[in-house]
Scaffold this motif. Structure first.
Motif, mmCIF file in Angstrom:
data_model
loop_
_atom_site.group_PDB
_atom_site.id
_atom_site.type_symbol
_atom_site.label_atom_id
_atom_site.label_comp_id
_atom_site.label_asym_id
_atom_site.label_seq_id
_atom_site.Cartn_x
_atom_site.Cartn_y
_atom_site.Cartn_z
ATOM 1 N N GLN A 1 -8.598 -3.434 4.033
ATOM 2 C CA GLN A 1 -7.283 -3.944 3.648
ATOM 3 C C GLN A 1 -7.364 -4.696 2.322
ATOM 4 O OE1 GLN A 1 -5.323 -6.183 6.789
ATOM 5 N NE2 GLN A 1 -6.177 -4.882 8.381
ATOM 6 N N PHE B 1 -14.137 -5.307 9.849
ATOM 7 C CA PHE B 1 -13.010 -5.046 8.945
ATOM 8 C C PHE B 1 -13.431 -5.524 7.561
ATOM 9 C CE2 PHE B 1 -8.843 -4.524 11.455
ATOM 10 C CZ PHE B 1 -9.481 -3.893 12.504
ATOM 11 N N GLU C 1 0.837 -1.197 0.000
ATOM 12 C CA GLU C 1 0.000 0.000 0.000
ATOM 13 C C GLU C 1 0.880 1.258 0.000
ATOM 14 O OE1 GLU C 1 -3.730 -0.282 1.753
ATOM 15 O OE2 GLU C 1 -3.653 -2.007 0.420
ATOM 16 N N ASN D 1 -7.180 1.214 9.000
ATOM 17 C CA ASN D 1 -6.730 -0.156 8.740
ATOM 18 C C ASN D 1 -7.886 -1.157 8.751
ATOM 19 O OD1 ASN D 1 -4.501 -1.513 7.915
ATOM 20 N ND2 ASN D 1 -3.991 -2.298 9.959
ATOM 21 N N ARG D 2 -9.097 -0.650 8.565
ATOM 22 C CA ARG D 2 -10.261 -1.547 8.540
ATOM 23 C C ARG D 2 -10.655 -1.885 7.105
ATOM 24 N NH1 ARG D 2 -14.805 1.164 11.705
ATOM 25 N NH2 ARG D 2 -15.955 -0.536 10.721
ATOM 26 N N TYR E 1 -12.119 -6.680 3.765
ATOM 27 C CA TYR E 1 -10.915 -7.192 3.098
ATOM 28 C C TYR E 1 -11.216 -7.509 1.629
ATOM 29 C CZ TYR E 1 -9.304 -8.194 7.864
ATOM 30 O OH TYR E 1 -8.938 -8.101 9.182
ATOM 31 N N THR F 1 0.932 -7.095 5.683
ATOM 32 C CA THR F 1 0.145 -6.290 6.625
ATOM 33 C C THR F 1 -1.335 -6.682 6.545
ATOM 34 O OG1 THR F 1 -0.015 -4.620 4.916
ATOM 35 C CG2 THR F 1 1.664 -4.276 6.602
ATOM 36 N N ARG G 1 -9.852 2.854 5.365
ATOM 37 C CA ARG G 1 -8.465 2.499 5.014
ATOM 38 C C ARG G 1 -7.483 3.075 6.038
ATOM 39 N NH1 ARG G 1 -7.172 0.511 -0.175
ATOM 40 N NH2 ARG G 1 -8.840 0.742 -1.695
#
Ligand code: FAD
Length: 684
Positions: free
Chosen positions: A680, A633, A122, A677-678, A635, A524, A674
């Motif tokens: 990804q 989260f 990222e 970090n939720r 993904y 990550t 983002r």
């Protein structure tokens, strides 16, 4: 207090970082002795190394997978040859940068620093450049003497396209450095990396002639390595037959044991046994391999969501074709010494080796050909006609596309076409080693869970075999066809004939039975540290790989009476009978997780209208929105080119409709996910 997954991951990272710090040099370097790939000078002082080696220009690379490194070597070589400026090419991790600004005043006649900067994940720097960027941002004060150019290697299908190339330019100029020419942007996403590089390089050379008054010369091949045929034979114990690194060549009993102890990284892999492999597709023409690598006998570790790097070798057919057109097939077992003619040039090869071992294990021989290669190999053509044709192709972008790229030719195919089958016996093998890209490891999203599968790493790989219209051969991928061959041999499948075959036993039979060199790359892409947090996973095709790992982790947690949050998985494929990956396993996970797991499927070829995961997301808009409200989260894994973008667009639409907000607010909400970090992505 028990450590949760995230804490454990952080702890491992810290321990690793400390380990790497204190062993610097020994961990980062390959083994010494006969391995001429040791890219380490005796000093980390740039000025000292440049002065000692009488270099007047410097090319530095920030490379994760090796592509930026290959381009930087190619550039350094051409730059040196065209302008008669002794040029050094170096790894950013190998030097300290405190005196970067003084190079120009301390090294007589020093001209330019050229950066080749890849972007990883990222928008992060490659591992070998983390310290450099850290220095630039936190310690460096003045670079006003520095003149530099930069070529970034990126992928426009990713959000952070060429972020590190852009950052190199912005940070260096902020510190007072002068950019010569424009930032080059190589785009892997459009498949134009090579042409982008050539255009940038030609433009830069014009500017350099103008601004730095550099005189240009005709490009003549000047070898930087020397190949000598040796008196040793293929049976001599010190000869590398393609072992993954020098440590694997005839280790003593004690050394052999230490091969299981790592550390394992891009310079030293673990030779992992594949204990289970199986076909996941139900199709005559398409294959997808599930493979399980046993790590119980090693110190190799991973955490759920990491990537496995598989070090492949080339197929028998490609090796034969390549050696044959160079007139080397009869000499395939001849032992060669590979020596560097320039102390700063360190080919990634172990010497002594054999022609075959080099071609099979170290060179990327089956992929697309670069136009620059064709232009420069012309000088060694066996016939005047071949020479003229190769030179023309090297200069004409459109013609090259029409005759080479669109026909999916590899180097050997092209040489054969150009010379009408006449062997290219005058091409120096040193030129081949210097001009052909290195065979790089291929990365796979690990499809197992480090909690439930502590002793094994699973991967899920779709086999690259494509028959294109108007192309007379099937185009194959290196690593995935190797996995297919392993699967067929391991399960004694006789009714499937692979398009290409491999030497599965490997050098000195070391890969038998069914072993491959691998290392783990930390990622990550991780589950929330709290297992009770709901997750929404979008994983069509092999994009489902890491989610299988996530679900197995949650199954193991649930079995240990840990309360797990809901897992909502969107999976898509062509149809429910051909390529529905892990169909039966999902039934089992459902039984174990009950209402905490739900699989939503999209089959694109079962209905008149194609249905993709994005359509299914829209059908479940309310639930997605509610789960996000509950802290879920989100993904995405799989195809970076289209799917990942479409999914993001659909999520914005869902936010607009469910939260009754404007597009810009919904876009902001997704961006915020983002940042937290939720949201990804693990896309390729
Ligand atoms: P390669 O040899 O690398 O070939 C690449 C492509 O080029 C193929 O499509 C091939 O057909 C084509 N090609 C070959 N020769 C030519 C030619 N002469 N001209 C033009 N084109 C040619 N893949 C998965 O299946 N599962 C995963 O879980 C997965 N996870 C990944 C995670 C990450 C972080 C990354 C970066 C990639 C991931 N990939 C995954 C992709 C994987 O790394 C490989 O790229 C893929 O398996 C193809 O490897 P290969 O060696 O078989 O093909």
């Amino acid at each position: 207090m028990a450590l949760d997954t995230l804490d454990l991951g952080v702890l491992i990272a810290i321990v690793l970082a400390i380990g790497i710090y204190f062993t610097k040099g020994s961990l980062w370097g390959k083994s010494d002795g006969e391995d001429v790939s040791v890219p380490r000078g005796s000093s980390r002082d740039l000025i000292e190394v440049l002065s000692t080696n009488n270099k007047k220009a410097l090319v530095l690379f920030a490379s994760q997978t090796g592509t930026a490194e290959d381009y930087s070597h190619k550039f350094a070589k051409e730059f040196q040859s065209r302008f008669s400026i002794p040029t050094m090419c170096g790894d950013l991790a190998d030097y300290d940068y405190e005196n970067l600004n003084e190079i120009f005043t301390s090294v007589d006649g020093f001209q330019l620093v050229i950066f080749f900067t890849a972007t990883y994940g990222e928008g992060e720097p490659p591992d070998n450049a983390v310290e450099f960027f850290d220095y630039l941002e936190n310690e460096c004060e003045d670079l006003s003497n520095l003149k530099f150019s930069c070529f970034g290697l990126g992928n426009s299908t990713y959000e952070f396209y060429n972020a590190m190339g852009k950052k190199t330019v912005s940070t260096l100029t902020e510190k007072g450095a002068t950019l010569v020419g424009e930032l080059g942007l190589g785009d892997d996403g459009r498949g134009t990396m090579d042409e982008d590089y050539m255009a940038w390089k030609d433009g830069l050379f014009d500017i350099l002639k103008d601004q730095l008054s550099l005189e240009e010369h005709e490009l003549v091949y000047e070898p930087q390595i020397k190949i000598e045929e040796s008196v040793l034979t293929v049976d001599s114990p010190e000869v590398s037959l393609g072992e993954p690194d020098a440590k694997y060549i005839n280790p003593s009993q004690e050394e052999a044991q230490s091969l299981n102890e790592g550390p394992f990284d891009h310079t030293h892999p673990y030779l992992a046994p594949i204990t289970v492999s199986r076909e996941l597709f139900n199709s005559d023409s398409r294959h997808c391999i599930h493979a399980e690598f046993d790590i119980s006998d090693s110190t190799l570790k991973y955490t759920t969501g990491d990537h496995l790097a598989i070090w492949p070798s080339n197929s028998n057919e490609h090796v034969f074709n390549f050696l044959d057109i160079l007139g080397l097939y009869e000499k395939k077992d001849v032992v060669i010494d590979i020596k560097s003619l320039d102390p700063t040039v360190h080919p990634h090869l172990i010497s002594p080796s054999t022609y075959e071992a080099v071609v099979r294990h170290y060179l990327e021989i089956s992929g697309p050909v670069s136009r620059q290669f064709v232009g420069s190999v012309a000088q060694f053509a066996p016939t005047e006609q071949a020479k003229a044709h190769a030179s023309k192709l090297g200069k004409d972008k459109e013609l090259f596309h029409e005759e080479v790229t669109s026909k999916f030719l590899n180097i050997a195919d092209l040489l054969r076409v150009l010379s009408d089958g006449v062997k290219w016996t005058s091409v120096p093998f040193a030129f081949i080693i210097e001009s052909v890209a290195h065979l790089q490891p291929r990365y796979y999203s690990i499809s197992s869970s480090s909690l439930s599968d502590k002793q094994a790493i699973h991967v899920t790989a779709v086999v690259e075999q494509e028959k294109y219209p108007n192309v007379d051969h099937i185009v194959t991928g290196v690593a995935t066809n190797l996995l297919l061959n392993i699967q067929l041999a391991q399960n004694k499948v006789s009714d499937v004939k692979p398009v290409v075959t491999y030497d599965l036993a490997g050098p000195r039979q070391k890969f038998a039975p069914f072993k491959l060199p691998v290392h783990v790359r930390r990622s990550t892409f991780k589950l929330p540290s709290n297992p009770a947090t709901p997750i929404i996973c979008i994983g069509p095709g092999t994009g489902v790989a890491p989610f299988r790992g996530f679900i197995r982790e949650r199954v193991a947690q649930a079995a240990n009476d840990i309360g797990v949050g809901k897992t909502l998985l969107f999976f898509g494929c062509r149809n429910s009978t051909e390529d529905f990956l892990y169909k039966d396993e999902f039934v089992d996970y459902s039984k174990k997780l009950g209402e905490k797991f739900e699989l939503v499927t999209a089959f694109s070829r079962e209905t008149a209208e194609k249905v993709y995961v994005q359509h299914k997301m829209l059908e479940r808009a309310t639930e997605i929105s509610e789960l996000l409200d509950d802290g879920a989260f989100f993904y995405v894994c799989g195809d970076a080119a289209r799917m990942a973008r479409d999914v993001q667009t659909v999520l914005v639409r869902i936010m607009m409709s469910e939260r009754k907000v404007t597009e810009s607010i919904a876009t902001g909400m997704v961006k915020n996910l983002r940042v937290l970090n939720r949201y990804q992505e693990d896309v390729w």
